[in-house]
Design a protein around this motif. Structure first.
Motif, PDB file in Angstrom:
ATOM      1  N   MET A  23     -27.981  32.853  34.080  1.00 44.02           N
ATOM      2  CA  MET A  23     -27.407  31.535  34.339  1.00 44.02           C
ATOM      3  C   MET A  23     -27.781  31.073  35.741  1.00 44.02           C
ATOM      4  SD  MET A  23     -25.887  31.120  31.464  1.00 44.02           S
ATOM      5  CE  MET A  23     -25.594  32.232  30.085  1.00 44.02           C
ATOM      6  N   HIS A  24     -27.144  30.010  36.202  1.00 48.88           N
ATOM      7  CA  HIS A  24     -27.275  29.568  37.586  1.00 48.88           C
ATOM      8  C   HIS A  24     -26.016  28.793  37.951  1.00 48.88           C
ATOM      9  CE1 HIS A  24     -28.175  25.426  36.314  1.00 48.88           C
ATOM     10  NE2 HIS A  24     -29.023  25.935  35.428  1.00 48.88           N
ATOM     11  N   SER A  25     -25.879  28.431  39.223  1.00 47.53           N
ATOM     12  CA  SER A  25     -24.631  27.837  39.703  1.00 47.53           C
ATOM     13  C   SER A  25     -24.337  26.477  39.098  1.00 47.53           C
ATOM     14  CB  SER A  25     -24.664  27.724  41.232  1.00 47.53           C
ATOM     15  OG  SER A  25     -25.756  26.918  41.666  1.00 47.53           O
ATOM     16  N   GLY A  26     -25.336  25.833  38.500  1.00 49.01           N
ATOM     17  CA  GLY A  26     -25.103  24.535  37.873  1.00 49.01           C
ATOM     18  C   GLY A  26     -24.126  24.573  36.725  1.00 49.01           C
ATOM     19  N   VAL A  27     -23.932  25.759  36.116  1.00 53.63           N
ATOM     20  CA  VAL A  27     -23.001  25.843  34.979  1.00 53.63           C
ATOM     21  C   VAL A  27     -21.561  25.559  35.420  1.00 53.63           C
ATOM     22  CG1 VAL A  27     -24.433  27.496  33.723  1.00 53.63           C
ATOM     23  CG2 VAL A  27     -22.619  28.335  35.222  1.00 53.63           C
ATOM     24  N   PRO A 141     -38.112  36.685  24.384  1.00 57.05           N
ATOM     25  CA  PRO A 141     -37.061  36.252  25.310  1.00 57.05           C
ATOM     26  C   PRO A 141     -36.420  34.918  24.953  1.00 57.05           C
ATOM     27  CG  PRO A 141     -39.241  36.124  26.338  1.00 57.05           C
ATOM     28  CD  PRO A 141     -39.397  36.885  25.056  1.00 57.05           C
ATOM     29  N   GLN A 142     -37.207  33.925  24.517  1.00 56.83           N
ATOM     30  CA  GLN A 142     -36.648  32.607  24.243  1.00 56.83           C
ATOM     31  C   GLN A 142     -35.636  32.641  23.102  1.00 56.83           C
ATOM     32  OE1 GLN A 142     -37.013  29.911  26.100  1.00 56.83           O
ATOM     33  NE2 GLN A 142     -38.302  31.083  27.487  1.00 56.83           N
ATOM     34  N   SER A 143     -36.011  33.271  21.995  1.00 59.77           N
ATOM     35  CA  SER A 143     -35.096  33.340  20.848  1.00 59.77           C
ATOM     36  C   SER A 143     -33.864  34.176  21.162  1.00 59.77           C
ATOM     37  CB  SER A 143     -35.824  33.925  19.633  1.00 59.77           C
ATOM     38  OG  SER A 143     -36.872  33.082  19.224  1.00 59.77           O
ATOM     39  N   THR A 144     -34.064  35.252  21.901  1.00 63.08           N
ATOM     40  CA  THR A 144     -32.952  36.138  22.228  1.00 63.08           C
ATOM     41  C   THR A 144     -31.966  35.459  23.177  1.00 63.08           C
ATOM     42  OG1 THR A 144     -34.452  38.033  21.994  1.00 63.08           O
ATOM     43  CG2 THR A 144     -32.338  38.422  23.076  1.00 63.08           C
ATOM     44  N   LEU A 145     -32.486  34.697  24.133  1.00 62.96           N
ATOM     45  CA  LEU A 145     -31.605  33.978  25.037  1.00 62.96           C
ATOM     46  C   LEU A 145     -30.827  32.881  24.312  1.00 62.96           C
ATOM     47  CD1 LEU A 145     -33.887  33.724  28.191  1.00 62.96           C
ATOM     48  CD2 LEU A 145     -31.721  34.960  28.014  1.00 62.96           C
ATOM     49  N   ALA A 146     -31.486  32.233  23.339  1.00 62.95           N
ATOM     50  CA  ALA A 146     -30.799  31.221  22.537  1.00 62.95           C
ATOM     51  C   ALA A 146     -29.653  31.863  21.746  1.00 62.95           C
ATOM     52  CB  ALA A 146     -31.781  30.547  21.593  1.00 62.95           C
ATOM     53  N   TYR A 158     -15.058  23.811  18.702  1.00 59.62           N
ATOM     54  CA  TYR A 158     -16.026  22.826  19.205  1.00 59.62           C
ATOM     55  C   TYR A 158     -17.279  23.544  19.703  1.00 59.62           C
ATOM     56  CZ  TYR A 158     -11.725  20.097  19.153  1.00 59.62           C
ATOM     57  OH  TYR A 158     -10.558  19.502  18.777  1.00 59.62           O
ATOM     58  N   ALA A 159     -17.710  24.531  18.931  1.00 61.02           N
ATOM     59  CA  ALA A 159     -18.826  25.381  19.351  1.00 61.02           C
ATOM     60  C   ALA A 159     -20.104  24.586  19.592  1.00 61.02           C
ATOM     61  CB  ALA A 159     -19.074  26.477  18.310  1.00 61.02           C
ATOM     62  N   LYS A 160     -20.440  23.665  18.706  1.00 61.04           N
ATOM     63  CA  LYS A 160     -21.685  22.911  18.846  1.00 61.04           C
ATOM     64  C   LYS A 160     -21.678  22.047  20.103  1.00 61.04           C
ATOM     65  CE  LYS A 160     -22.992  22.711  13.944  1.00 61.04           C
ATOM     66  NZ  LYS A 160     -23.306  21.809  12.796  1.00 61.04           N
ATOM     67  N   THR A 161     -20.546  21.408  20.372  1.00 50.72           N
ATOM     68  CA  THR A 161     -20.437  20.557  21.558  1.00 50.72           C
ATOM     69  C   THR A 161     -20.544  21.388  22.833  1.00 50.72           C
ATOM     70  OG1 THR A 161     -19.032  18.998  20.373  1.00 50.72           O
ATOM     71  CG2 THR A 161     -18.986  18.904  22.778  1.00 50.72           C
ATOM     72  N   THR A 162     -19.837  22.514  22.861  1.00 50.17           N
ATOM     73  CA  THR A 162     -19.867  23.376  24.035  1.00 50.17           C
ATOM     74  C   THR A 162     -21.255  23.958  24.238  1.00 50.17           C
ATOM     75  OG1 THR A 162     -17.536  23.957  23.678  1.00 50.17           O
ATOM     76  CG2 THR A 162     -18.796  25.366  25.143  1.00 50.17           C
ATOM     77  N   LEU A 163     -21.905  24.366  23.140  1.00 46.16           N
ATOM     78  CA  LEU A 163     -23.249  24.924  23.229  1.00 46.16           C
ATOM     79  C   LEU A 163     -24.238  23.891  23.755  1.00 46.16           C
ATOM     80  CD1 LEU A 163     -25.148  27.291  22.753  1.00 46.16           C
ATOM     81  CD2 LEU A 163     -25.408  26.542  20.377  1.00 46.16           C
ATOM     82  N   ARG A 164     -24.118  22.647  23.298  1.00 50.98           N
ATOM     83  CA  ARG A 164     -25.002  21.586  23.773  1.00 50.98           C
ATOM     84  C   ARG A 164     -24.808  21.368  25.280  1.00 50.98           C
ATOM     85  NH1 ARG A 164     -22.901  17.617  21.301  1.00 50.98           N
ATOM     86  NH2 ARG A 164     -23.824  18.191  19.286  1.00 50.98           N
ATOM     87  N   GLN A 165     -23.563  21.354  25.704  1.00 48.55           N
ATOM     88  CA  GLN A 165     -23.258  21.191  27.123  1.00 48.55           C
ATOM     89  C   GLN A 165     -23.842  22.341  27.935  1.00 48.55           C
ATOM     90  OE1 GLN A 165     -19.061  21.322  27.921  1.00 48.55           O
ATOM     91  NE2 GLN A 165     -19.280  20.792  30.090  1.00 48.55           N
ATOM     92  N   LYS A 167     -26.441  24.276  27.176  1.00 45.11           N
ATOM     93  CA  LYS A 167     -27.891  24.198  27.226  1.00 45.11           C
ATOM     94  C   LYS A 167     -28.367  23.116  28.189  1.00 45.11           C
ATOM     95  CE  LYS A 167     -28.875  26.062  22.620  1.00 45.11           C
ATOM     96  NZ  LYS A 167     -29.432  25.772  21.269  1.00 45.11           N
ATOM     97  N   GLU A 168     -27.659  22.000  28.234  1.00 45.50           N
ATOM     98  CA  GLU A 168     -28.036  20.920  29.149  1.00 45.50           C
ATOM     99  C   GLU A 168     -27.916  21.367  30.599  1.00 45.50           C
ATOM    100  OE1 GLU A 168     -25.527  17.683  28.081  1.00 45.50           O
ATOM    101  OE2 GLU A 168     -26.708  17.115  26.308  1.00 45.50           O
ATOM    102  N   LEU A 169     -26.856  22.091  30.900  1.00 42.99           N
ATOM    103  CA  LEU A 169     -26.676  22.582  32.258  1.00 42.99           C
ATOM    104  C   LEU A 169     -27.754  23.597  32.632  1.00 42.99           C
ATOM    105  CD1 LEU A 169     -22.791  23.060  32.268  1.00 42.99           C
ATOM    106  CD2 LEU A 169     -24.068  21.395  33.609  1.00 42.99           C
ATOM    107  N   LEU A 170     -28.043  24.501  31.723  1.00 43.33           N
ATOM    108  CA  LEU A 170     -29.009  25.554  32.021  1.00 43.33           C
ATOM    109  C   LEU A 170     -30.427  25.022  32.122  1.00 43.33           C
ATOM    110  CD1 LEU A 170     -27.694  28.511  29.834  1.00 43.33           C
ATOM    111  CD2 LEU A 170     -27.515  28.210  32.295  1.00 43.33           C
ATOM    112  N   SER A 171     -30.727  23.936  31.431  1.00 44.10           N
ATOM    113  CA  SER A 171     -32.085  23.400  31.422  1.00 44.10           C
ATOM    114  C   SER A 171     -32.503  22.829  32.771  1.00 44.10           C
ATOM    115  CB  SER A 171     -32.220  22.310  30.348  1.00 44.10           C
ATOM    116  OG  SER A 171     -31.421  21.180  30.672  1.00 44.10           O
ATOM    117  N   GLU A 172     -31.566  22.692  33.691  1.00 48.25           N
ATOM    118  CA  GLU A 172     -31.889  22.155  35.009  1.00 48.25           C
ATOM    119  C   GLU A 172     -32.748  23.115  35.820  1.00 48.25           C
ATOM    120  OE1 GLU A 172     -28.181  21.276  36.817  1.00 48.25           O
ATOM    121  OE2 GLU A 172     -27.598  19.785  35.326  1.00 48.25           O
ATOM    122  N   CYS A 173     -32.724  24.391  35.463  1.00 50.59           N
ATOM    123  CA  CYS A 173     -33.530  25.399  36.161  1.00 50.59           C
ATOM    124  C   CYS A 173     -34.251  26.264  35.130  1.00 50.59           C
ATOM    125  CB  CYS A 173     -32.660  26.306  37.030  1.00 50.59           C
ATOM    126  SG  CYS A 173     -31.795  25.467  38.369  1.00 50.59           S
TER     127      CYS A 173
END
Length: 261
Positions: A23-27, A141-146, A158-165, A167-173
């Motif tokens: 992860m990173h601090s953006g989460v 690595p990509q599939s395993t991290l997903a 609300y798993a799908k909503t939380t998961l989308r959130q 992924k959006e945060l993690l995609s910043e780095c």
């Protein structure tokens, strides 16, 4: 000294937030903003994660030294999520003058069960499941991290909503390199901080989710049975990323704990 990326919000009692593996601090962003309404909150990137430089070796000694060198506040409550919980336990043991309290968020002092044959009923993840995950991470690595991200919200309404959130945060780095990912797994695989936790003479809050598939909620009862200083809170219906899915409840527990210090 390893250059550690960090940022600080708010004022008041100092809390340092340490994220989990890969992860990173953006989460923490929205969570940290709400926490900073009452406290001075510092978010750090672990070495080799987010915008932080990599250290020579991703060991607890090097990680703790890097974080202590980066954080300005001399005495803080350190909050560790997942792998971050292992890190802050180590930091409290090595630098007790810098730590006045700990919060272990969906974290535990030993991530995996004891090796087969040992008389130890520790309720961690089965070693064979953990090792399979490590091998899959090396090969794909990509599939395993997903899959890893999906496990953190598994079973939530609300798993799908939380998961989308998430992924959006993690995609910043970019994700950490393979060496850092494997080293992080090695820390979880081999670290046993139970003795450290039992020896600490500071307040410790443990916050767990009842639906967490990575850190069983049974860990909490084991800790309470063996360590008298712990304040345990189990949040009903929460998974591993409980600060995203159950933000008000987690903030309430942290606020009460901090106000008692």
């Amino acid at each position: 000294m390893t250059k550690i990326h960090h940022y600080t919000l708010g004022s008041g009692k100092s809390i340092v937030l340490v994220h989990g593996r890969a992860m990173h601090s953006g989460v923490w962003r929205d969570f940290a903003k709400q926490l900073a309404q009452h406290y001075r909150v510092t978010c750090v990137d672990l070495p080799g994660h987010g915008y932080s430089e990599s250290c020579d070796a991703f060991t607890l000694a090097n990680i703790s030294a890097a974080l202590v060198g980066a954080v300005e506040d001399e005495n803080s409550c350190w909050l560790g999520w997942s792998l971050g919980a292992t890190v802050v336990l180590d930091l409290a043991a090595r630098y007790p003058e810098r730590v006045n309290a700990l919060i272990l968020l969906a974290g535990n002092p030993r991530f995996v069960q004891a090796p087969s044959g040992l008389d130890d009923n520790w309720p961690g993840m089965a070693v064979d499941i953990f090792d399979t995950f490590a091998n899959n991470l090396r090969n794909d690595p990509q599939s395993t991290l997903a899959q890893f991200l999906s496990l953190q919200v598994q079973g939530l309404p609300y798993a799908k909503t939380t998961l989308r959130q998430f992924k959006e945060l993690l995609s910043e780095c970019s994700f950490p390199c393979q060496n850092i990912l494997q080293s992080g797994l090695a820390l979880l695989r081999h670290s046993d901080m139970r003795t450290v936790l039992a020896s600490l003479d500071i307040p410790v809050s443990v916050i767990l989710g009842t639906k967490d598939v990575l850190v069983p909620v049974a860990v909490g009862q084991y800790l309470c049975d063996n360590t008298s200083k712990i304040q345990l809170t189990s949040i009903e219906g929460a998974g591993h990323a409980l600060f995203l899915s159950h933000t008000p409840q987690v903030l309430a527990v942290i606020s009460q704990f901090m106000d008692e210090q």
